[in-house]
Motif scaffolding. Sequence first.
Motif, mmCIF file in Angstrom:
data_model
loop_
_atom_site.group_PDB
_atom_site.id
_atom_site.type_symbol
_atom_site.label_atom_id
_atom_site.label_comp_id
_atom_site.label_asym_id
_atom_site.label_seq_id
_atom_site.Cartn_x
_atom_site.Cartn_y
_atom_site.Cartn_z
ATOM 1 N N ALA A 1 -0.576 10.418 6.251
ATOM 2 C CA ALA A 1 -0.885 11.410 5.775
ATOM 3 C C ALA A 1 -0.992 12.595 6.540
ATOM 4 O O ALA A 1 -0.597 13.828 6.343
ATOM 5 C CB ALA A 1 -2.121 11.135 4.869
ATOM 6 N N ALA A 2 -1.394 12.509 8.017
ATOM 7 C CA ALA A 2 -1.575 13.592 8.659
ATOM 8 C C ALA A 2 -0.303 14.164 9.102
ATOM 9 O O ALA A 2 -0.172 15.160 9.649
ATOM 10 C CB ALA A 2 -2.381 13.296 10.010
ATOM 11 N N HIS A 3 0.887 13.305 9.111
ATOM 12 C CA HIS A 3 2.208 13.884 9.569
ATOM 13 C C HIS A 3 3.291 14.027 8.276
ATOM 14 O O HIS A 3 4.256 13.821 8.464
ATOM 15 C CB HIS A 3 2.885 12.947 10.472
ATOM 16 N N LEU A 4 2.676 14.284 7.076
ATOM 17 C CA LEU A 4 3.680 14.124 5.938
ATOM 18 C C LEU A 4 4.492 15.434 5.932
ATOM 19 O O LEU A 4 5.610 15.302 5.358
ATOM 20 C CB LEU A 4 2.639 14.291 4.803
ATOM 21 N N LEU B 1 0.946 -1.131 -0.078
ATOM 22 C CA LEU B 1 0.043 -0.176 0.136
ATOM 23 C C LEU B 1 0.861 1.109 0.140
ATOM 24 O O LEU B 1 1.834 1.238 0.680
ATOM 25 C CB LEU B 1 -0.838 -0.034 1.277
ATOM 26 N N ASN B 2 0.674 2.374 -0.676
ATOM 27 C CA ASN B 2 1.653 3.355 -1.084
ATOM 28 C C ASN B 2 0.780 4.464 -1.228
ATOM 29 O O ASN B 2 -0.457 4.761 -1.406
ATOM 30 C CB ASN B 2 2.323 3.092 -2.427
ATOM 31 N N LEU B 3 1.485 5.682 -0.675
ATOM 32 C CA LEU B 3 0.708 7.036 -0.922
ATOM 33 C C LEU B 3 1.605 7.763 -2.206
ATOM 34 O O LEU B 3 2.992 7.793 -1.948
ATOM 35 C CB LEU B 3 1.214 7.974 0.363
ATOM 36 N N ALA B 4 0.770 8.375 -2.964
ATOM 37 C CA ALA B 4 1.461 9.198 -3.908
ATOM 38 C C ALA B 4 1.266 10.385 -3.463
ATOM 39 O O ALA B 4 0.071 11.066 -3.281
ATOM 40 C CB ALA B 4 0.618 8.940 -5.189
ATOM 41 N N VAL B 5 2.167 11.302 -3.326
ATOM 42 C CA VAL B 5 2.468 12.698 -2.512
ATOM 43 C C VAL B 5 2.440 13.559 -3.393
ATOM 44 O O VAL B 5 3.757 13.597 -4.139
ATOM 45 C CB VAL B 5 3.215 12.645 -1.313
ATOM 46 N N LEU B 6 1.888 14.748 -3.649
ATOM 47 C CA LEU B 6 2.317 15.911 -4.466
ATOM 48 C C LEU B 6 2.766 16.966 -3.490
ATOM 49 O O LEU B 6 2.072 17.414 -2.526
ATOM 50 C CB LEU B 6 0.860 16.464 -5.164
#
Length: 715
Positions: free
Chosen positions: A209-212, A165-170
């Motif tokens: 996500a809350a701590h990106l 499972l991955n996060l694609a971050v902009l």
Amino acid sequence: MDQPVDPSPASASRFLDREASWLQFNSRVLDLAEDRDVPLLERAKYSAIFANNLDEFFMVRVAGLKRRIATGAAGATASGLSHREVMQRIHASTRELMHRHATGFQEHLRPELAAHGIEIVDWAKLTKAEQDELYVLFRERIFPVLTPLAVDPAHPFPYISGLSLNLAVLVRNPVSQHEHFARVKLPPLLPRFIEVAEQRYIPLEQVIAAHLPHLFNGMEVLGCHTFRVTRNEDVEIDGEDSQNLLETLERELMRRRFGPAVRLEVEETIDPGVLELLVRELGMVEAEILRLPAPLDLTGLFAVAGEDRPELKYSPFAAAVHQDLAEFESSAGIDVFAAMRQHDVLLHHPYDSFSSSVQAFLEQAAADPDVRAIKQTLYRTSGDSPIVDALVDAAEAGKEVLVLVEIKARFDEHANIAWARTLEQAGCHVVYGLMGLKTHCKLSLVVRQEGNKLRRYAHIGTGNYNPKTARQYEDLGLLTCDPLVGEDLTHLFNRLSGYSRTTSYRRLLTAPHGLRESLIERIEGEHKKALSGRRALARTARIRMKMNSLVDEGVIDALYAASQAGVKVDLVVRGMCALRPGVPGLSENIRVRSVLGRFLEHSRVYVFGDDVSAPAGARTAPEPAQVWIGSADMMHRNLDRRVEALVRIGEATHRSTLIELIDSVFAEDAVCWALGPDGEWTRNTPPDGVPPRDVQKALIDARNQQSAARRARMG
């Protein structure tokens, strides 16, 4: 039915598509996740099972189909569809199923869990104290193991491992105002759902996500979206000898991590530019993209289903000691050998305890000074296997121990390699079977010195030597010291470990040499009985089968021919079924049912003929039914590419038990699914006023009554 079925032998329409049939099986699993009559946490478990099943389907079946299309493999499938048509149908069906699954979780399962105090919450719904606590968790346990990977001219697009499972971050550089893409992989060793408080969970990706901003110091986080890739994870090897086979498999397992992508799951709110980047870099096409509501990867519901809330689960059930073994139980344990000398013991797991039967058999053999040799097949077993411990103890005690470890058992390869090395180090003779074949049969053979002769004791089963799955899978096994079975197994083990070419046996049928032909011969025997013109003989013409899958065209065509001759055919098929029942002129005498429930139906039973009484004045009694149990399903891989074994059941009471087991599924009150001639499965609905009967619960109740009666007799 969309189109009339052509019953002629040349017509491909007489076969249902196997991939579509498997997807319908998984749809029945999803039915259980949606069924309000099923306990709530069991529904959560079925939801996780559905997701896990679909992952494996894409990793193996879809991946193989994609490979055949890419290599230009010619020819149509048995159903008459081209490989591309099958793939198109798979994509349409899986898209519908996955949306149904995700919607069912969001609209029904999640709120119902919350109503019972088990919450899966979003970050915004947490209290300030909970968010602060998760910040500490993030800093101490999550942040140190995260590795954000940028994508730019100096940082190539990273490898995305299968099922991660991955996060694609902009992010945006506040100085240059340039936007950048980065990928953050969720740590696989952390729980899918983090427990915030007792019975209160949050998806792991929301915590990250809350701590990106802590991962991208000095950058502006514009957004993030979860995504997940499924890859081809099948393994195909051709070894030249045992040692090379082991090394080759280990290399292939490393290579499997880099298989081509076959599915891309993305959060439905994903930024179009990010999605375009993922699709381009992963080499995906539109049909392979699944846009779903968050959270993705609901296999994490296994952990939620494990909550200690017995009122939201099936009633507790403890497997009983088999009544034939209980007679030989003492403070020292069960004397399994003494029970087997008395008569054969037919086991039905999980209703009959595995630990007090099969496990006790091998443990007793390991400890008994009169046992000279143990021969065993291992396809899958548990992580802390008492079966392996018993084999190690036997070898260390100086007994001759041969273990055939099937190191190519899909998704258990790493574990089986470890078992093979453990057994070798203990002094067991470890082999890996025959070249080009998987060894799937479930066999144990114990040779014991008794006086001045040797006696052979055997176990032949339908399931693996795995104490954990033996509590969850429905399986059969036969404990016997019949000399013919012992002799058969001796020859079969010699074939597996040496150069014996024996392929014909007295009480066994084996694959790949002759199992299909032997079963077809018996189907044709019932066919001939029905056409014999002798009423007494024709009335015994009957076929019953219970299996996991039925897709072999030769077997199906033989069943069609028997049906056309008037033979009544009843089939219990848990999963894939390519046979069309109830088609006029083709299969009007065939019925197909499927049972799904608390236990995974896993046994294989093949019954030819019927145990009926001779009519008054008859000179000869009808020949008893032939009943066989074993490891083989009616699939090409089982009949052509695996070593399988079926054993003929000898005792009349055991034959009756197995015939009754199949017949119970066809009772009008049985809870099951019925297959129609159009290939659609429908839930069986008992007539008005008839309460539905859960086949598995009825067996549980029967065992509980037997145990209660035995306790009463003992005072």
